[in-house]
Design a protein around this motif. Structure first.
Motif, short mmCIF file in Angstrom:
data_model
loop_
_atom_site.label_atom_id
_atom_site.label_comp_id
_atom_site.label_asym_id
_atom_site.label_seq_id
_atom_site.Cartn_x
_atom_site.Cartn_y
_atom_site.Cartn_z
N HIS A 174 0.81 -1.26 0.01
CA HIS A 174 0.00 -0.08 -0.04
C HIS A 174 0.96 1.19 -0.05
O HIS A 174 0.89 2.28 -0.77
CB HIS A 174 -0.97 0.10 1.30
CG HIS A 174 -1.98 -1.19 1.30
ND1 HIS A 174 -1.69 -2.46 1.43
CD2 HIS A 174 -3.24 -0.92 1.13
CE1 HIS A 174 -2.89 -2.94 1.32
NE2 HIS A 174 -3.75 -2.28 1.16
N ARG A 175 1.68 1.24 1.16
CA ARG A 175 2.73 2.54 1.12
C ARG A 175 3.70 2.88 -0.33
O ARG A 175 3.67 3.80 -0.71
CB ARG A 175 3.87 2.39 2.19
CG ARG A 175 2.77 2.39 3.52
CD ARG A 175 4.07 2.32 4.85
NE ARG A 175 3.07 2.03 5.89
CZ ARG A 175 2.59 2.97 6.70
NH1 ARG A 175 2.47 4.12 6.41
NH2 ARG A 175 2.01 2.60 7.98
N ALA A 194 1.25 4.06 -2.89
CA ALA A 194 0.85 5.65 -2.86
C ALA A 194 2.18 6.36 -3.04
O ALA A 194 1.81 7.44 -3.39
CB ALA A 194 0.30 5.38 -1.22
N SER A 195 2.98 5.88 -2.59
CA SER A 195 4.37 6.84 -2.74
C SER A 195 4.52 7.00 -4.19
O SER A 195 4.91 8.24 -4.77
CB SER A 195 5.44 6.00 -2.20
OG SER A 195 6.68 7.29 -2.19
N ILE A 228 0.02 9.74 -3.89
CA ILE A 228 -1.43 9.80 -3.81
C ILE A 228 -1.79 9.39 -2.17
O ILE A 228 -0.55 8.69 -1.69
CB ILE A 228 -2.45 8.95 -4.49
CG1 ILE A 228 -2.03 7.57 -4.31
CG2 ILE A 228 -2.50 9.42 -5.92
CD1 ILE A 228 -3.08 6.39 -5.21
N ASP A 229 -2.66 9.62 -1.62
CA ASP A 229 -2.93 9.06 -0.26
C ASP A 229 -3.13 7.61 -0.03
O ASP A 229 -3.48 6.91 -0.91
CB ASP A 229 -4.28 9.89 0.29
CG ASP A 229 -4.36 9.96 1.91
OD1 ASP A 229 -3.46 10.44 2.61
OD2 ASP A 229 -5.14 9.03 2.44
N LEU A 230 -2.40 7.41 1.23
CA LEU A 230 -2.31 5.60 1.44
C LEU A 230 -3.56 5.30 1.70
O LEU A 230 -3.99 4.22 0.99
CB LEU A 230 -1.65 5.54 2.81
CG LEU A 230 -1.84 4.33 3.16
CD1 LEU A 230 -0.93 3.33 2.32
CD2 LEU A 230 -1.13 4.31 4.91
N THR A 263 -6.36 5.94 -0.33
CA THR A 263 -6.93 5.66 -1.54
C THR A 263 -6.44 4.48 -2.21
O THR A 263 -7.27 3.63 -2.77
CB THR A 263 -6.58 6.77 -2.67
OG1 THR A 263 -6.79 8.00 -1.93
CG2 THR A 263 -6.80 6.64 -4.11
N VAL A 264 -5.07 3.85 -1.94
CA VAL A 264 -4.72 2.79 -2.19
C VAL A 264 -5.35 1.57 -1.52
O VAL A 264 -5.76 0.55 -2.02
CB VAL A 264 -3.04 2.68 -2.16
CG1 VAL A 264 -2.66 1.15 -2.35
CG2 VAL A 264 -2.41 3.87 -2.94
N ARG A 275 -1.42 9.91 -12.40
CA ARG A 275 -1.99 10.97 -11.55
C ARG A 275 -2.69 12.24 -12.17
O ARG A 275 -2.19 12.43 -13.38
CB ARG A 275 -0.72 11.44 -10.52
CG ARG A 275 -1.26 12.17 -9.57
CD ARG A 275 -0.03 12.23 -8.25
NE ARG A 275 -0.63 12.77 -7.29
CZ ARG A 275 -1.01 13.99 -7.01
NH1 ARG A 275 -0.73 14.92 -7.81
NH2 ARG A 275 -1.60 14.33 -5.82
#
Length: 83
Positions: free
Chosen positions: A27-28, A31-32, A36-38, A40-41, A83
């Protein structure tokens, strides 16, 4: 945005870019990579699992499912993650 991630996973499974059992980014990490925000993932991965696109195993992470399993009960998706 979360739906674009789900659609991109579905497309990658359908066209063979993701093989059954292939480990997905954490997830991290995703997102990175996407900036985007964690959450969202997390939401995207939860929806992908609900649709049968992925499996999650404690200690092993998340992996893609066989395209025949993933396709059951779903309409084909056409999108890419950006993005």
């Amino acid at each position: 945005m979360f739906q674009r991630i789900v659609n991109a996973l579905a497309e990658a499974i359908e066209d063979g870019r993701l093989r059954a059992g292939q480990t997905l980014p954490t997830h991290r990490a995703l997102a990175s990579a996407l900036g985007i925000d964690l959450t969202t993932v997390t939401r995207a991965y939860a929806e992908a699992r609900r649709q049968g696109l992925t499996d999650a195993t404690v200690g092993r992470g998340r992996s893609s499912r066989d395209s025949r399993q993933a396709a059951s009960g779903r309409a084909p998706c056409r999108a890419s993650i950006s993005r």
